[in-house]
Design a protein around this motif. Structure first.
Motif, PDB file in Angstrom:
ATOM      1  N   LEU A   1      -0.056   5.231  -0.275  1.00  0.00           N
ATOM      2  CA  LEU A   1      -0.691   5.418   1.020  1.00  0.00           C
ATOM      3  C   LEU A   1       0.371   5.598   2.099  1.00  0.00           C
ATOM      4  O   LEU A   1       1.480   5.077   1.978  1.00  0.00           O
ATOM      5  CB  LEU A   1      -1.591   4.230   1.364  1.00  0.00           C
ATOM      6  CG  LEU A   1      -2.984   4.240   0.719  1.00  0.00           C
ATOM      7  CD1 LEU A   1      -2.914   3.982  -0.770  1.00  0.00           C
ATOM      8  CD2 LEU A   1      -3.882   3.217   1.376  1.00  0.00           C
TER       9      LEU A   1
ATOM     10  N   GLN B   1       1.797   2.084  -3.332  1.00  0.00           N
ATOM     11  CA  GLN B   1       0.676   2.661  -4.074  1.00  0.00           C
ATOM     12  C   GLN B   1       0.400   4.108  -3.645  1.00  0.00           C
ATOM     13  O   GLN B   1      -0.555   4.717  -4.098  1.00  0.00           O
ATOM     14  CB  GLN B   1      -0.592   1.821  -3.871  1.00  0.00           C
ATOM     15  CG  GLN B   1      -0.446   0.338  -4.160  1.00  0.00           C
ATOM     16  CD  GLN B   1       0.200   0.047  -5.497  1.00  0.00           C
ATOM     17  OE1 GLN B   1      -0.217   0.587  -6.520  1.00  0.00           O
ATOM     18  NE2 GLN B   1       1.215  -0.790  -5.507  1.00  0.00           N
TER      19      GLN B   1
ATOM     20  N   GLN C   1     -10.434  -1.782  -2.846  1.00  0.00           N
ATOM     21  CA  GLN C   1     -10.771  -0.489  -2.251  1.00  0.00           C
ATOM     22  C   GLN C   1     -12.284  -0.380  -2.072  1.00  0.00           C
ATOM     23  O   GLN C   1     -13.045  -0.928  -2.864  1.00  0.00           O
ATOM     24  CB  GLN C   1     -10.277   0.639  -3.166  1.00  0.00           C
ATOM     25  CG  GLN C   1      -8.767   0.659  -3.323  1.00  0.00           C
ATOM     26  CD  GLN C   1      -8.304   1.803  -4.187  1.00  0.00           C
ATOM     27  OE1 GLN C   1      -8.735   2.934  -4.025  1.00  0.00           O
ATOM     28  NE2 GLN C   1      -7.426   1.486  -5.126  1.00  0.00           N
TER      29      GLN C   1
ATOM     30  N   LEU D   1       0.822  -1.210   0.000  1.00  0.00           N
ATOM     31  CA  LEU D   1       0.000   0.000   0.000  1.00  0.00           C
ATOM     32  C   LEU D   1       0.859   1.264   0.000  1.00  0.00           C
ATOM     33  O   LEU D   1       0.508   2.258  -0.647  1.00  0.00           O
ATOM     34  CB  LEU D   1      -0.966  -0.010   1.191  1.00  0.00           C
ATOM     35  CG  LEU D   1      -2.045  -1.099   1.118  1.00  0.00           C
ATOM     36  CD1 LEU D   1      -2.845  -1.145   2.412  1.00  0.00           C
ATOM     37  CD2 LEU D   1      -2.961  -0.906  -0.087  1.00  0.00           C
TER      38      LEU D   1
ATOM     39  N   ASP E   1      -4.785   7.880   2.514  1.00  0.00           N
ATOM     40  CA  ASP E   1      -4.756   7.946   1.054  1.00  0.00           C
ATOM     41  C   ASP E   1      -5.208   9.354   0.679  1.00  0.00           C
ATOM     42  O   ASP E   1      -6.405   9.634   0.672  1.00  0.00           O
ATOM     43  CB  ASP E   1      -5.672   6.886   0.456  1.00  0.00           C
ATOM     44  CG  ASP E   1      -5.564   6.792  -1.062  1.00  0.00           C
ATOM     45  OD1 ASP E   1      -4.716   7.481  -1.651  1.00  0.00           O
ATOM     46  OD2 ASP E   1      -6.345   6.021  -1.663  1.00  0.00           O
TER      47      ASP E   1
END
Length: 123
Positions: free
Chosen positions: A26, A24, A118, A21, A46
Motif C-alpha cells: 500500500l 504489503q 481488510q 501496510l 491499494d
C-alpha cells in the motif's frame, strides 16, 4: 518499550501500522487527516482503491480488544469523515474505497504485531 503517554503510544502504533501496510504494497496518501467530524488515522492506496485505515491500539485486553472497539458509532463517524475527505480531495473521489482496521495489542513490554482486517466494515 511501550511509551507512557496515550498520544505517544497511539502515534507509535500508527507509524507501525503504516510501515506494515507499506510492506504489503500500500502507498500512503496522508496520516491524521482531520476535519470537524473526526480524524482518519491513515489514508492509503491499494492499487487504485483508497483505503481508510483505523488503527486501534490496546494496552490491556481486559478493557476489550482493539477490533471490538470499532463499534457501529465509530464506523459511522469514520464513514462521514471519509466522505468529507473525498469531497475535499476530489482526485480520489472516483476511486473505489474500503475501510480497514489495523489492531495492535501489547505483549509484555512491547507493542505486538499488527492484525490487518481488510474490508472491516461497509459504508
Amino acid at each position: 518499550m511501550i511509551p507512557s503517554s496515550k498520544k505517544t503510544s497511539g502515534q507509535l502504533a500508527e507509524n507501525l501500522a503504516q510501515r506494515y501496510l507499506q510492506q504489503q504494497g500500500l502507498r500512503p496518501l496522508c496520516q491524521n487527516w482531520a476535519c470537524r467530524s473526526g480524524e482518519l488515522d491513515l489514508v492509503m492506496l491499494d492499487g487504485d482503491t483508497v483505503v481508510f485505515v483505523e488503527v486501534r491500539y490496546r494496552r490491556h485486553a481486559a478493557w476489550g480488544g482493539a477490533l471490538e472497539s470499532v463499534d457501529l458509532r465509530k464506523q459511522q463517524k469514520l464513514i462521514k469523515t471519509a466522505q468529507l475527505f473525498l469531497q475535499k480531495e476530489t482526485r480520489w473521489a472516483r476511486h473505489p474505497c474500503r475501510f480497514d482496521v489495523v489492531a495492535i495489542g501489547s505483549t509484555g513490554d512491547a507493542i505486538g504485531n499488527p492484525n490487518w482486517i481488510q474490508n472491516a466494515f461497509d459504508s
